[in-house]
Write a protein that holds these residues in place. Structure first.
Motif, PDB file in Angstrom:
ATOM      1  N   LYS A   4      61.710  77.949   4.551  1.00 29.23           N
ATOM      2  CA  LYS A   4      62.224  79.153   3.877  1.00 29.23           C
ATOM      3  C   LYS A   4      61.464  80.387   4.368  1.00 29.23           C
ATOM      4  CE  LYS A   4      63.149  76.677  -0.379  1.00 29.23           C
ATOM      5  NZ  LYS A   4      62.493  76.376  -1.652  1.00 29.23           N
ATOM      6  N   ARG A   5      60.160  80.235   4.525  1.00 28.72           N
ATOM      7  CA  ARG A   5      59.329  81.382   4.927  1.00 28.72           C
ATOM      8  C   ARG A   5      59.745  81.898   6.318  1.00 28.72           C
ATOM      9  NH1 ARG A   5      54.922  79.105   3.709  1.00 28.72           N
ATOM     10  NH2 ARG A   5      54.225  78.451   5.768  1.00 28.72           N
ATOM     11  N   VAL A   6      59.969  80.973   7.230  1.00 26.41           N
ATOM     12  CA  VAL A   6      60.352  81.366   8.597  1.00 26.41           C
ATOM     13  C   VAL A   6      61.638  82.187   8.564  1.00 26.41           C
ATOM     14  CG1 VAL A   6      61.276  80.453  10.764  1.00 26.41           C
ATOM     15  CG2 VAL A   6      59.177  79.504   9.812  1.00 26.41           C
ATOM     16  N   VAL A   7      62.601  81.703   7.812  1.00 24.95           N
ATOM     17  CA  VAL A   7      63.898  82.383   7.735  1.00 24.95           C
ATOM     18  C   VAL A   7      63.744  83.770   7.101  1.00 24.95           C
ATOM     19  CG1 VAL A   7      66.096  82.294   6.508  1.00 24.95           C
ATOM     20  CG2 VAL A   7      65.304  80.307   7.756  1.00 24.95           C
ATOM     21  N   LEU A   8      62.966  83.830   6.043  1.00 22.10           N
ATOM     22  CA  LEU A   8      62.766  85.102   5.349  1.00 22.10           C
ATOM     23  C   LEU A   8      62.113  86.129   6.274  1.00 22.10           C
ATOM     24  CD1 LEU A   8      62.935  86.514   2.526  1.00 22.10           C
ATOM     25  CD2 LEU A   8      60.565  85.847   2.204  1.00 22.10           C
ATOM     26  N   ILE A   9      61.108  85.719   7.005  1.00 25.35           N
ATOM     27  CA  ILE A   9      60.388  86.651   7.886  1.00 25.35           C
ATOM     28  C   ILE A   9      61.263  87.059   9.067  1.00 25.35           C
ATOM     29  CG2 ILE A   9      58.416  86.837   9.477  1.00 25.35           C
ATOM     30  CD1 ILE A   9      56.882  85.165   7.302  1.00 25.35           C
ATOM     31  N   MET A  10      61.994  86.115   9.596  1.00 24.72           N
ATOM     32  CA  MET A  10      62.898  86.470  10.703  1.00 24.72           C
ATOM     33  C   MET A  10      63.926  87.500  10.244  1.00 24.72           C
ATOM     34  SD  MET A  10      63.700  82.987  12.806  1.00 24.72           S
ATOM     35  CE  MET A  10      62.623  82.491  14.161  1.00 24.72           C
ATOM     36  N   ALA A  11      64.439  87.317   9.027  1.00 24.57           N
ATOM     37  CA  ALA A  11      65.494  88.215   8.545  1.00 24.57           C
ATOM     38  C   ALA A  11      64.932  89.559   8.097  1.00 24.57           C
ATOM     39  CB  ALA A  11      66.256  87.558   7.392  1.00 24.57           C
ATOM     40  N   GLU A  12      63.900  89.526   7.262  1.00 23.61           N
ATOM     41  CA  GLU A  12      63.462  90.760   6.613  1.00 23.61           C
ATOM     42  C   GLU A  12      62.422  91.545   7.400  1.00 23.61           C
ATOM     43  OE1 GLU A  12      65.216  91.865   4.533  1.00 23.61           O
ATOM     44  OE2 GLU A  12      65.830  90.498   2.962  1.00 23.61           O
ATOM     45  N   VAL A  13      61.661  90.869   8.230  1.00 19.11           N
ATOM     46  CA  VAL A  13      60.644  91.586   9.002  1.00 19.11           C
ATOM     47  C   VAL A  13      61.109  91.816  10.431  1.00 19.11           C
ATOM     48  CG1 VAL A  13      58.247  91.597   9.784  1.00 19.11           C
ATOM     49  CG2 VAL A  13      58.817  90.604   7.565  1.00 19.11           C
ATOM     50  N   GLU A  14      61.648  90.780  11.023  1.00 20.97           N
ATOM     51  CA  GLU A  14      62.032  90.899  12.432  1.00 20.97           C
ATOM     52  C   GLU A  14      63.443  91.427  12.614  1.00 20.97           C
ATOM     53  OE1 GLU A  14      59.715  90.674  14.393  1.00 20.97           O
ATOM     54  OE2 GLU A  14      58.241  89.598  13.199  1.00 20.97           O
ATOM     55  N   GLY A  15      64.196  91.537  11.538  1.00 16.17           N
ATOM     56  CA  GLY A  15      65.521  92.147  11.609  1.00 16.17           C
ATOM     57  C   GLY A  15      66.569  91.309  12.315  1.00 16.17           C
ATOM     58  N   MET A  16      66.376  89.994  12.329  1.00 22.52           N
ATOM     59  CA  MET A  16      67.362  89.139  12.995  1.00 22.52           C
ATOM     60  C   MET A  16      68.550  88.886  12.070  1.00 22.52           C
ATOM     61  SD  MET A  16      64.621  86.514  14.732  1.00 22.52           S
ATOM     62  CE  MET A  16      65.771  85.395  15.483  1.00 22.52           C
ATOM     63  N   SER A  17      69.723  88.782  12.656  1.00 24.52           N
ATOM     64  CA  SER A  17      70.896  88.449  11.840  1.00 24.52           C
ATOM     65  C   SER A  17      70.839  86.962  11.494  1.00 24.52           C
ATOM     66  CB  SER A  17      72.173  88.733  12.622  1.00 24.52           C
ATOM     67  OG  SER A  17      72.297  87.810  13.686  1.00 24.52           O
ATOM     68  N   CYS A  18      71.593  86.590  10.456  1.00 27.95           N
ATOM     69  CA  CYS A  18      71.580  85.178  10.048  1.00 27.95           C
ATOM     70  C   CYS A  18      72.128  84.287  11.157  1.00 27.95           C
ATOM     71  CB  CYS A  18      72.379  85.011   8.756  1.00 27.95           C
ATOM     72  SG  CYS A  18      71.550  85.773   7.354  1.00 27.95           S
ATOM     73  N   GLU A  19      73.121  84.791  11.885  1.00 29.24           N
ATOM     74  CA  GLU A  19      73.680  83.998  12.992  1.00 29.24           C
ATOM     75  C   GLU A  19      72.619  83.784  14.071  1.00 29.24           C
ATOM     76  OE1 GLU A  19      75.152  86.570  11.601  1.00 29.24           O
ATOM     77  OE2 GLU A  19      76.859  85.591  10.643  1.00 29.24           O
ATOM     78  N   GLN A  20      71.877  84.829  14.323  1.00 29.15           N
ATOM     79  CA  GLN A  20      70.829  84.749  15.344  1.00 29.15           C
ATOM     80  C   GLN A  20      69.728  83.751  14.921  1.00 29.15           C
ATOM     81  OE1 GLN A  20      68.968  88.542  16.023  1.00 29.15           O
ATOM     82  NE2 GLN A  20      69.130  88.272  18.229  1.00 29.15           N
ATOM     83  N   ILE A  21      69.361  83.813  13.658  1.00 32.58           N
ATOM     84  CA  ILE A  21      68.348  82.884  13.151  1.00 32.58           C
ATOM     85  C   ILE A  21      68.857  81.451  13.281  1.00 32.58           C
ATOM     86  CG2 ILE A  21      67.075  82.146  11.097  1.00 32.58           C
ATOM     87  CD1 ILE A  21      67.242  85.098  10.154  1.00 32.58           C
ATOM     88  N   ALA A  22      70.133  81.265  12.919  1.00 35.07           N
ATOM     89  CA  ALA A  22      70.721  79.925  12.987  1.00 35.07           C
ATOM     90  C   ALA A  22      70.643  79.365  14.405  1.00 35.07           C
ATOM     91  CB  ALA A  22      72.176  79.979  12.517  1.00 35.07           C
ATOM     92  N   GLU A  23      70.908  80.219  15.377  1.00 36.18           N
ATOM     93  CA  GLU A  23      70.866  79.761  16.774  1.00 36.18           C
ATOM     94  C   GLU A  23      69.448  79.444  17.213  1.00 36.18           C
ATOM     95  OE1 GLU A  23      73.109  80.192  19.720  1.00 36.18           O
ATOM     96  OE2 GLU A  23      74.883  81.054  18.800  1.00 36.18           O
ATOM     97  N   VAL A  24      68.529  80.328  16.858  1.00 39.27           N
ATOM     98  CA  VAL A  24      67.141  80.131  17.281  1.00 39.27           C
ATOM     99  C   VAL A  24      66.565  78.856  16.673  1.00 39.27           C
ATOM    100  CG1 VAL A  24      64.811  81.068  17.024  1.00 39.27           C
ATOM    101  CG2 VAL A  24      66.637  82.540  17.787  1.00 39.27           C
ATOM    102  N   LEU A  25      66.900  78.602  15.396  1.00 33.56           N
ATOM    103  CA  LEU A  25      66.344  77.432  14.713  1.00 33.56           C
ATOM    104  C   LEU A  25      67.233  76.198  14.843  1.00 33.56           C
ATOM    105  CD1 LEU A  25      65.045  79.110  11.416  1.00 33.56           C
ATOM    106  CD2 LEU A  25      63.781  78.613  13.517  1.00 33.56           C
ATOM    107  N   ASN A  26      68.396  76.392  15.445  1.00 35.23           N
ATOM    108  CA  ASN A  26      69.329  75.279  15.640  1.00 35.23           C
ATOM    109  C   ASN A  26      69.750  74.647  14.315  1.00 35.23           C
ATOM    110  OD1 ASN A  26      70.908  73.677  17.224  1.00 35.23           O
ATOM    111  ND2 ASN A  26      69.303  72.174  17.664  1.00 35.23           N
ATOM    112  N   ILE A  27      70.116  75.503  13.377  1.00 34.20           N
ATOM    113  CA  ILE A  27      70.603  75.032  12.075  1.00 34.20           C
ATOM    114  C   ILE A  27      71.890  75.796  11.748  1.00 34.20           C
ATOM    115  CG2 ILE A  27      68.347  74.344  11.119  1.00 34.20           C
ATOM    116  CD1 ILE A  27      68.186  77.060   9.749  1.00 34.20           C
ATOM    117  N   PRO A  28      72.719  75.262  10.832  1.00 36.41           N
ATOM    118  CA  PRO A  28      73.948  75.993  10.467  1.00 36.41           C
ATOM    119  C   PRO A  28      73.624  77.304   9.762  1.00 36.41           C
ATOM    120  CG  PRO A  28      74.007  73.724   9.681  1.00 36.41           C
ATOM    121  CD  PRO A  28      72.611  73.981  10.144  1.00 36.41           C
TER     122      PRO A  28
END
Lengths: 212, 386
Positions: free
Chosen positions: A163-187
């Motif tokens: 959860k922490r990784v996703v939160l930081i990627m989204a709120e600090v690094e400004g990544m879109s949810c689709e981008q996070i999904a691709e980077v982490l290889n999750i839906p």
């Protein structure tokens, strides 16, 4: 080893705009091309290119890792491991993708590998002990702002790493949810769910104080 | 959570995470402004984001970074040329001296093969990769360019000319004297090589960046003093109204490299010791006038603006806003005020304070009707008018 990369250009490499997804500036584009060039050179065995990539991105990777693992020393080790893995992964880099998000993907994998080794948890437990039982001789702990921050940190580092990784990627690094999904290889649905639960975990820590 | 009394509230988070399509997102955004429950939810989400961004990150000193960089490059190089080591045991110990000689010979052979392999692999990748065109012009010159690059090479009686019109090119020049000099032409000047490896980026008829890996280059660009860049140094143009699809974000002048007369935001940021940025081109009268106005307080203004920009880049939007507000209060007439106003809009927008961002964007347009980011600001404000 295969590394999954991000798919959109929302994160540009020097100055992203997480709020609106505008394309990057002239300099962003130039830097992005330079990253692609450097990675191609690196794939060809030119180690000087690794130095260039390190110069451009080490601070961002360190910031991401530091917030994610909550331990500066460990983050420093992981920055080293991440960049050390770049030469092997360079040939798999897709130049149409942002280099920084790609590096974050490698960083997360390094973090998980290190977690398997167990060392990080020992440090985490030490850190928790310090947060939960602040020593009496630490004056900063009694400062209100610092206490608020500790509450946030306590909540953040108390939640699962996923959860922490996703939160930081989204709120600090400004990544879109689709981008996070691709980077982490999750839906992407999993990203939304983790984000929601991560925020819920932090709600109490950031709730405005009731007037005394 | 008291916000759950409105049926739309869950959508506030969904909009933030991109779960809803644009039309519905706009409806929810308008609804949020009017609904106290949804606006409370929006504030909660912003508070959480701010709190996470404010978690401090310890940054190592430049010296530590340099040491770590060197260690990284050493380890990476060692990984590339690693040779398996076998420890002799039992009867093998008896034959250790001979074994050592054989092992040494094998190691030399392996390393040699490895180096050749790496080299040839590099050539193959460079040739096969769709991303980089590699051209070996001669035994002395190698050029690698990104696909969109437009460049050419010609040989003249007294020199070799490489001309870059557009794109990013990495050039490696190994001199075996005597040799004709190599001149690297860009639309706005030329770069003289003194035996080196360097990268040049050109866009819209202007050189954007020159970075030197090895050796030294002399950079001559129109409107700027000549610069000598050595290994590890780079020069970067700061944008000022260049024709670009997306307006550039401001770059604060580097106070370490820019002396006090580098007030003009049009002046480049040169990360080299000696060359001060020269005055802007004669055609840019407005920029020149602005430069002369702001000459006195440049260093402090630049330092403050850079601090704001760093905070913005790092996602510390509250800090960025504090710094930018301080800038606006201290230097209302500054030539960098436009940059500060622009960054303020970005900080507000990225921290989720859309109403304040819109107001700041309108203020920007009122104050800088001919500002370099007016198109972007108008685009930002426009949808709200309709």
């Amino acid at each position: 080893m295969e590394y999954v990369v991000a798919t959109d250009t929302r994160i540009m490499d020097s100055m992203s705009n997480p709020a609106d997804g505008r394309p990057g500036t002239v300099q962003d584009v130039a830097r992005s091309s330079e990253d692609a060039l450097a990675l191609a050179r690196l794939a060809g065995g030119d180690m000087a290119a690794l130095g260039e990539l390190y110069d451009r991105h080490h601070a961002a990777v360190r910031g991401f890792l530091s917030r994610t693992v909550g331990d500066a020393d460990e983050a420093e080790d992981l920055v080293h491991s991440t960049f050390l893995a770049v030469p092997k992964a360079a040939a798999s880099f897709d130049p149409s993708r942002p280099c920084r998000a790609w590096l974050f993907g490698i960083a997360v994998r390094m973090m998980r590998r290190q977690r398997a080794a167990g060392a990080r948890w020992t440090r985490m437990l030490t850190r928790f002990r310090d947060v939960l039982n602040p020593s009496a001789d630490d004056p900063e702990r009694i400062v209100s702002a610092r206490r608020d921050l500790s509450r946030v940190e306590e909540a953040l580092y108390g939640m699962s790493e996923a959860k922490r990784v996703v939160l930081i990627m989204a709120e600090v690094e400004g990544m879109s949810c689709e981008q996070i999904a691709e980077v982490l290889n999750i839906p992407v649905g999993t990203v939304w769910t983790r984000l929601h639960h991560a925020r819920r975990g932090l709600s109490a820590a950031v709730a405005p104080k009731e007037p005394a | 959570v008291n916000a759950m009394t409105c049926r739309q509230t869950w959508k506030v988070e969904a909009v933030r995470d991109g779960q809803l399509a644009a039309p519905e997102s706009q409806v929810i955004a308008s609804h949020t402004q009017a609904c106290m429950h949804c606006s409370a939810e929006s504030e909660r989400l912003v508070r959480i984001a701010d709190a996470v961004r404010q978690i401090p990150v310890r940054e190592p000193s430049p010296l530590v970074v340099r040491i770590q960089r060197r260690k990284l490059l050493e380890e990476a190089a060692a990984q590339t040329t690693a040779v398996p080591v076998h420890t002799p045991s039992g009867w093998r110990r008896q034959a250790q001296p001979l074994g050592l000689v054989l092992a040494a010979a094998a190691a030399v052979a392996l390393v040699w093969t490895g180096v050749r392999h790496v080299h040839s692999r590099g050539q193959e990748i460079a040739k096969a990769s769709p991303t980089v065109d590699s051209t070996v012009i001669s035994s002395e010159i190698e050029v690698r360019a990104t696909p969109e690059s437009r460049w050419s090479q010609t040989t003249e009686p007294a020199s070799q000319i490489i001309a870059l019109e557009q794109g990013v090119v990495w050039t490696k020049i190994t001199h075996n004297r005597p040799h004709p000099p190599v001149v690297f032409r860009v639309p706005d000047g030329q770069i003289e090589d003194v035996g080196t490896t360097f990268t040049v980026a050109v866009r819209d008829g202007q050189t954007q960046r020159v970075a030197v890996d090895e050796g030294t280059v002399l950079v001559h660009l129109r409107g700027l003093n000549d610069m000598r860049l050595s290994a590890g140094q780079s020069w970067e143009r700061k944008e000022l109204g260049a024709a670009a699809s997306a307006p550039p974000l401001p770059q604060a002048p580097e106070t370490t490299a820019a002396p006090s007369d580098n007030a003009n935001p049009a002046a480049p940021v040169a990360q080299v010791e000696e060359p001060a940025a020269s005055p802007p081109p004669a055609t840019d009268a407005k920029a020149r006038a602005r430069a002369s106005k702001t000459r006195k307080s440049t260093a402090e203004e630049a330092r403050l603006l850079k601090k704001g920009r760093t905070a913005l880049q790092s996602g510390r939007y509250t800090e960025a806003l504090n710094v930018l507000d301080r800038f606006a209060a201290s230097y209302p007439q500054s030539g960098l005020a436009e940059d500060a106003a622009y960054m303020r809009v970005l900080s507000l927008a990225r921290s989720g304070r859309n109403d304040d961002a819109l107001k700041a964007a309108r203020d920007y347009l009122a104050r800088f009707p001919n500002g370099f980011r007016r198109t972007e600001m108008q685009n930002f404000v426009e949808p709200v008018k309709h």
